[in-house]
Design a protein around this motif. Structure first.
Motif, short mmCIF file in Angstrom:
data_model
loop_
_atom_site.label_atom_id
_atom_site.label_comp_id
_atom_site.label_asym_id
_atom_site.label_seq_id
_atom_site.Cartn_x
_atom_site.Cartn_y
_atom_site.Cartn_z
N ASP A 168 18.73 86.92 8.99
CA ASP A 168 19.33 86.38 10.23
C ASP A 168 18.35 86.47 11.39
O ASP A 168 18.31 85.61 12.27
CB ASP A 168 20.61 87.15 10.59
N LYS A 171 16.05 83.69 11.32
CA LYS A 171 16.72 82.46 11.77
C LYS A 171 16.68 82.37 13.30
O LYS A 171 16.47 81.30 13.87
CB LYS A 171 18.19 82.44 11.31
N SER A 239 20.12 75.78 10.55
CA SER A 239 19.01 76.72 10.26
C SER A 239 18.03 76.18 9.23
O SER A 239 16.83 76.43 9.33
CB SER A 239 19.56 78.03 9.69
#
Ligand code: P5A
Length: 441
Positions: A168, A171, A239
């Motif tokens: 994450d 991202k 993403s």
């Protein structure tokens, strides 16, 4: 605004203290004045540009991050916990308050934001979280130079991300990457992402955004094909597409001297595509995992109920440095040519003969018309020679100039000049509103 009413101390001569164009032009155009080495006052014209740059950054960052404001002065305790109180070295300004308590003037805010996070966020459910502010920093640079390019006090946009895992966090890094491309694009700057060293911020993944410029302080080695890349229209929640874009751009060879590898360069890039030049670093991305969250106890409970340090990155833009970088990219021998997005005014009206009633009446009329249409306008209404007014308007770089003079009026027109291209068109006095609608607006 009327030129006769504003504080705009322009200089006719080149100041001896400035060795590069952007510094020279900022002093001459009455944008800044030095108060001490590497520390500047922003005069009204310069401050307007700085605010415009801030707002471009703000509008784009607000799509992926939330703005807050941390103080400039920080407690030394958190810096001792992270280990950077000693590691940061002489660039950090340390001092004591009246109770002998040690404080520092923030050169960056990783510790402070991590401390805020650790005291207020406990669970992975509050993630992802990304916070930014636009705040003054102080770094006691050994060689402050080139005006706002390498200041000691400078304005930075710094964002900090918190994620439950590395995936994450990357991202978010990629979203910032895209956001930076867009921000610099809106300022009409071609910013190239280059692999970079992490220096005192730390971590193992980092990119700098560099504007190519002879006066830049960094040596860069690039594959020129990267200059032809256009930024696609991707949504921030996509993403996968963002990751593809980042992979595509970072696959081009592009490195600052500290990351440059001559063998790799020779292998990866055709001779004709090699470009070794200098550049200005306007932004810097870092992923550093738990470098700060671990020592500062910024832990979160994960889905299984276990505690672990939150994953972090930080992302900076040199807001005040950008003013210099934009001038470097947009000027000619007469002065600055501001891109409209950051220009202090969009239109400059020059009344070439202020003591002529017809010239003043028409200039006033155009001035009021532009104001009523919410267009930022600087109206040179002073009773000065035409040459002086024309030269000053060129120097301060307003994108559109309207020139009202007796000869034109006699024939029923005034002139509209585009500062960057130098193109002049004659506008019929009766068609003032068509300029707004068709050209400037
Ligand atoms: C990232 C955000 C950091 O400080 N911490 C918070 C990380 N990165 S950085 O690369 O050190 O700085 C971010 C940007 O600030 C500008 N900058 C400067 N501008 C003017 N004068 C200086 N002395 C100066 N130092 C850094 C650069 O644009 C840099 O990319």
């Amino acid at each position: 605004m009327r030129r006769s009413k504003i504080f705009l101390p322009t200089l006719k001569e080149n100041p001896s203290e400035a060795s590069i164009t952007s510094h020279r032009l900022m002093l001459r155009a009455g944008m800044i004045r030095q108060s001490s080495s590497g520390i500047y006052t922003w005069l009204p014209l310069g401050y307007k540009v700085l605010k415009n740059i801030e707002n471009i950054i703000r509008n784009e960052q607000n799509l992926i991050s939330q703005e807050l404001l941390m103080p400039t002065i920080q407690d030394s305790e958190i810096w001792k916990k992270s280990g950077r109180f000693e590691d940061y070295g002489k660039e950090m300004l340390k001092f004591k308050d009246r109770h002998e308590h040690e404080l520092i003037y923030g050169p960056t805010n990783e510790e402070l934001i991590t401390d805020i996070f650790s005291k207020n966020v406990m669970s992975y459910k509050s993630l992802p979280l990304c916070l930014y502010h636009i705040q003054w920093k102080f770094r006691d640079e050994i060689r402050p130079r080139f005006g706002v390019m390498r200041g000691r006090e400078f304005l930075m946009k710094d964002a900090y991300s918190f994620d439950k895992n590395k995936e994450d966090s990357i991202k978010c890094y990629n979203r910032m990457f895209l956001s930076y491309l867009r921000i610099f694009n809106k300022m009409q700057l071609k910013a190239i992402p280059v692999a970079a060293d992490t220096g005192p911020i730390g971590g193992d993944l980092s990119h700098e955004f560099i504007i190519l410029a002879e006066t830049g302080e960094s040596d860069v080695f690039i594959d020129k094909n990267i200059l032809n890349e256009v930024i696609p229209d991707i949504k921030y929640d996509d993403s996968d597409k963002i990751a593809k874009l980042v992979n595509k751009l970072t696959a081009f060879y592009a490195a600052a001297d500290d990351k440059h590898n001559e063998d790799k360069y020779l292998n990866a890039v055709k001779k004709d595509d090699m470009l070794q030049t200098r550049g200005i670093e306007v932004g810097h991305l870092f992923y550093f995992g738990d470098k700060y969250s671990k020592p500062l106890d910024a832990n979160i409970t994960n889905i299984e109920g276990n505690n672990s340090p939150v994953e972090m990155g930080s992302y900076g833009i040199g807001v005040s440095r950008l003013v210099g970088a934009i001038i470097d990219a947009h000027h000619d021998e007469k002065g600055i040519c501001w891109p409209e997005s950051v220009a202090p005014y969009i239109v400059g009206i020059i009344n070439l003969r202020a003591n002529d009633i017809l010239c003043s009446e028409l200039s006033d009329k155009i001035y009021n018309y532009l104001i009523n249409n919410n267009i930022e306008v600087l109206y040179d209404d002073r009773d000065e020679g035409a040459g002086i007014k024309l030269a000053e308007m060129d120097l301060i770089g307003i994108p559109w100039q309207i020139r009202v003079g007796p000869r034109g009026i006699k024939n029923g027109y005034f002139e509209l000049l585009n500062r960057e291209s130098g193109n002049i068109i004659e506008i019929s006095v009766n068609e003032t509103d068509s300029i707004i609608k068709n050209i400037i607006g």
